[in-house]
Design a protein around this motif. Structure first.
Motif, PDB file in Angstrom:
ATOM      1  N   UNK A 224       0.830  -1.206   0.000  1.00 13.35           N
ATOM      2  CA  UNK A 224       0.000   0.000   0.000  1.00 13.35           C
ATOM      3  C   UNK A 224       0.865   1.257   0.000  1.00 13.35           C
ATOM      4  N   UNK A 225       1.867   1.275   0.869  1.00 10.96           N
ATOM      5  CA  UNK A 225       2.763   2.429   0.937  1.00 10.96           C
ATOM      6  C   UNK A 225       3.582   2.552  -0.342  1.00 10.96           C
ATOM      7  N   UNK A 226       4.022   1.435  -0.882  1.00  8.88           N
ATOM      8  CA  UNK A 226       4.840   1.440  -2.100  1.00  8.88           C
ATOM      9  C   UNK A 226       4.065   2.040  -3.272  1.00  8.88           C
ATOM     10  N   UNK A 227       2.797   1.677  -3.396  1.00 10.80           N
ATOM     11  CA  UNK A 227       1.972   2.256  -4.460  1.00 10.80           C
ATOM     12  C   UNK A 227       1.818   3.767  -4.278  1.00 10.80           C
ATOM     13  N   UNK A 228       1.673   4.191  -3.041  1.00 12.72           N
ATOM     14  CA  UNK A 228       1.548   5.629  -2.768  1.00 12.72           C
ATOM     15  C   UNK A 228       2.835   6.370  -3.131  1.00 12.72           C
ATOM     16  N   UNK A 229       3.975   5.762  -2.819  1.00 11.78           N
ATOM     17  CA  UNK A 229       5.261   6.381  -3.165  1.00 11.78           C
ATOM     18  C   UNK A 229       5.404   6.492  -4.680  1.00 11.78           C
ATOM     19  N   UNK A 230       5.025   5.434  -5.400  1.00 13.85           N
ATOM     20  CA  UNK A 230       5.098   5.472  -6.858  1.00 13.85           C
ATOM     21  C   UNK A 230       4.224   6.587  -7.422  1.00 13.85           C
ATOM     22  N   UNK A 231       3.004   6.704  -6.905  1.00 16.09           N
ATOM     23  CA  UNK A 231       2.078   7.730  -7.381  1.00 16.09           C
ATOM     24  C   UNK A 231       2.577   9.135  -7.070  1.00 16.09           C
ATOM     25  N   UNK A 261      15.705   0.259   4.833  1.00 15.05           N
ATOM     26  CA  UNK A 261      15.999   1.364   3.909  1.00 15.05           C
ATOM     27  C   UNK A 261      16.679   0.855   2.647  1.00 15.05           C
ATOM     28  N   UNK A 262      17.545  -0.134   2.796  1.00 20.53           N
ATOM     29  CA  UNK A 262      18.218  -0.723   1.626  1.00 20.53           C
ATOM     30  C   UNK A 262      17.191  -1.402   0.725  1.00 20.53           C
ATOM     31  N   UNK A 263      16.285  -2.140   1.334  1.00 21.05           N
ATOM     32  CA  UNK A 263      15.202  -2.794   0.593  1.00 21.05           C
ATOM     33  C   UNK A 263      14.373  -1.755  -0.177  1.00 21.05           C
ATOM     34  N   UNK A 264      13.983  -0.681   0.503  1.00 22.80           N
ATOM     35  CA  UNK A 264      13.151   0.342  -0.140  1.00 22.80           C
ATOM     36  C   UNK A 264      13.865   0.988  -1.322  1.00 22.80           C
ATOM     37  N   UNK A 265      15.138   1.306  -1.154  1.00 23.28           N
ATOM     38  CA  UNK A 265      15.896   1.924  -2.232  1.00 23.28           C
ATOM     39  C   UNK A 265      16.050   0.974  -3.411  1.00 23.28           C
ATOM     40  N   UNK A 268      12.764   0.928  -5.275  1.00 25.45           N
ATOM     41  CA  UNK A 268      12.587   2.159  -6.037  1.00 25.45           C
ATOM     42  C   UNK A 268      13.509   2.199  -7.255  1.00 25.45           C
ATOM     43  N   UNK A 269      14.703   1.653  -7.100  1.00 19.55           N
ATOM     44  CA  UNK A 269      15.634   1.604  -8.219  1.00 19.55           C
ATOM     45  C   UNK A 269      15.059   0.779  -9.363  1.00 19.55           C
ATOM     46  N   UNK A 270      14.490  -0.385  -9.036  1.00 15.27           N
ATOM     47  CA  UNK A 270      13.884  -1.230 -10.064  1.00 15.27           C
ATOM     48  C   UNK A 270      12.712  -0.511 -10.731  1.00 15.27           C
ATOM     49  N   UNK A 271      11.893   0.144  -9.918  1.00 12.13           N
ATOM     50  CA  UNK A 271      10.713   0.830 -10.446  1.00 12.13           C
ATOM     51  C   UNK A 271      11.097   1.979 -11.374  1.00 12.13           C
ATOM     52  N   UNK A 272      12.011   2.842 -10.935  1.00 10.86           N
ATOM     53  CA  UNK A 272      12.383   4.011 -11.728  1.00 10.86           C
ATOM     54  C   UNK A 272      13.179   3.617 -12.968  1.00 10.86           C
ATOM     55  N   UNK A 273      13.986   2.565 -12.843  1.00 12.37           N
ATOM     56  CA  UNK A 273      14.711   2.064 -14.011  1.00 12.37           C
ATOM     57  C   UNK A 273      13.737   1.558 -15.066  1.00 12.37           C
ATOM     58  N   UNK A 274      12.668   0.904 -14.627  1.00 12.65           N
ATOM     59  CA  UNK A 274      11.657   0.401 -15.568  1.00 12.65           C
ATOM     60  C   UNK A 274      10.952   1.536 -16.302  1.00 12.65           C
ATOM     61  N   UNK A 275      10.969   2.736 -15.716  1.00 11.82           N
ATOM     62  CA  UNK A 275      10.372   3.909 -16.363  1.00 11.82           C
ATOM     63  C   UNK A 275      11.359   4.619 -17.291  1.00 11.82           C
ATOM     64  N   UNK A 277      14.323   5.959 -16.273  1.00  9.08           N
ATOM     65  CA  UNK A 277      15.074   7.018 -15.602  1.00  9.08           C
ATOM     66  C   UNK A 277      16.537   6.614 -15.411  1.00  9.08           C
ATOM     67  N   UNK A 278      17.398   7.627 -15.354  1.00 15.21           N
ATOM     68  CA  UNK A 278      18.820   7.392 -15.090  1.00 15.21           C
ATOM     69  C   UNK A 278      19.031   7.365 -13.586  1.00 15.21           C
ATOM     70  N   UNK A 279      19.505   6.236 -13.061  1.00 13.37           N
ATOM     71  CA  UNK A 279      19.556   6.015 -11.617  1.00 13.37           C
ATOM     72  C   UNK A 279      20.989   5.749 -11.149  1.00 13.37           C
ATOM     73  N   UNK A 280      21.333   6.334 -10.018  1.00 16.07           N
ATOM     74  CA  UNK A 280      22.556   5.989  -9.280  1.00 16.07           C
ATOM     75  C   UNK A 280      22.118   5.562  -7.882  1.00 16.07           C
ATOM     76  N   UNK A 281      22.543   4.373  -7.445  1.00 20.77           N
ATOM     77  CA  UNK A 281      22.117   3.833  -6.156  1.00 20.77           C
ATOM     78  C   UNK A 281      23.294   3.769  -5.194  1.00 20.77           C
ATOM     79  N   UNK A 282      23.074   4.277  -3.967  1.00 25.63           N
ATOM     80  CA  UNK A 282      24.100   4.242  -2.926  1.00 25.63           C
ATOM     81  C   UNK A 282      23.480   3.729  -1.628  1.00 25.63           C
ATOM     82  N   UNK A 283      24.262   2.958  -0.872  1.00 21.95           N
ATOM     83  CA  UNK A 283      23.844   2.502   0.452  1.00 21.95           C
ATOM     84  C   UNK A 283      24.906   2.986   1.447  1.00 21.95           C
ATOM     85  N   UNK A 284      24.595   4.084   2.084  1.00 23.87           N
ATOM     86  CA  UNK A 284      25.604   4.811   2.865  1.00 23.87           C
ATOM     87  C   UNK A 284      26.205   3.973   3.976  1.00 23.87           C
TER      88      UNK A 284
END
Length: 289
Positions: A224-231, A261-265, A268-275, A277-284
């Motif tokens: 539910x939250x993931x869909x809201x973030x996407x929207x 947080x790593x899971x969420x990022x 989101x990386x998979x979702x935005x890449x599928x759209x 978008x140019x993505x850079x992913x970091x896990x601080x």
């Protein structure tokens, strides 16, 4: 049918002092043009020869003040016209109302470059000097009531090339214990998810491991939250693109910065890449610098 953009090879930027030349050059640099500012008059003919001979790398933006050409505005415009046969050249003139220019100079406390007795006199002298140039301009932008964001949009609409840089999205996971990343534009909180840390078998793993991914995907709140973030992200990213923004940082945090947080990022990386978008992913916290 979408009209194909015309790639511009060379842009000359001039206009009233205080009308926003520095801002314009910075925007065009972000779009992907190399920039030369304040080209001296004595170098101008040799510069144009270099353009004709193909010795100057394009695309390029050249900013200059016509006052430095000592009243030779018409001759300068004719020299610019002489190279139009071989390359795509555009002359951009920045206009601004006298009263707005006076306000800008009063705020900045800079002297007018013509050094006249009064500010208004200097502005009027410069306007008279530049009058012949307006007829040669391919584009005239009046910046009197234009914000920097609006100017960015206008310049992108006119001059963005097919290969101009797109919005770069940086995704970062972090631990709240170590602070929110100071450069984050959007911060998401993953602490509403069930914490894998309390599962002994999952504790040494990270949000990139399949067992943790399966565990968090089974959390009833996640989808539910993931869909809201996407929207939320789709129109937000579109808005940033329209504003001419070249980068965006989205951060997601949890307690330790290892699981949720790593899971969420990663999601989101998979979702935005599928759209596309140019993505850079970091896990601080996983890979500290």
């Amino acid at each position: 049918m979408t009209q194909k953009k015309l790639n511009v090879d060379l842009i000359f930027v001039t206009g009233m002092s205080g009308a926003g030349r520095s801002t314009t050059l910075k925007v065009l640099e972000d779009i992907g043009y190399a920039v030369i500012d304040n080209l001296p008059a004595f170098l101008f003919p040799e510069f144009l020869k270099g353009i004709k001979a193909g010795h100057v790398q394009l695309p390029l933006v050249v900013g200059f003040e016509l006052r430095s050409f000592a009243g030779c505005a018409t001759k300068t415009m004719e020299m610019i016209a002489s190279i139009r046969d071989g390359i795509v050249v555009r002359l951009l003139f920045l206009e601004c109302q006298d009263d707005i220019l006076i306000k800008r100079y009063n705020v900045s406390r800079h002297r007018h470059p013509l050094g006249s007795k009064t500010l208004l006199e200097g502005i009027q002298r410069e306007r008279a000097l530049l009058a012949p140039v307006v007829n040669y301009a391919d584009h005239i932008i009046d910046t009197s009531f234009v914000t920097s964001m609006t100017l960015t949009r206008i310049l992108n609409n006119i001059f963005a090339q097919e290969n101009s840089p797109n919005l770069e999205i940086r995704l970062m996971s972090f631990s709240y214990r170590h602070g929110i990343p100071p450069d984050a534009d959007i911060v998401l909180d993953a602490r509403f998810l069930e914490n894998p840390f309390y599962e002994e078998s999952l504790r040494p793993l990270t949000g990139k491991d399949e067992a943790v991914v399966e565990f968090l995907n089974n959390d009833y709140a996640w989808q539910t939250v993931y869909r809201s973030i996407q929207q939320m992200l789709i129109p937000t990213i579109y808005g940033f693109k329209k504003s001419g923004r070249s980068y965006l940082t989205i951060a997601a945090g949890c307690t330790g910065g290892q699981h949720r947080s790593v899971f969420m990022i990663e999601q989101l990386s998979d979702f935005l890449t599928s759209l596309g978008e140019k993505i850079i992913t970091e896990h601080r916290e996983l890979y500290p610098s």
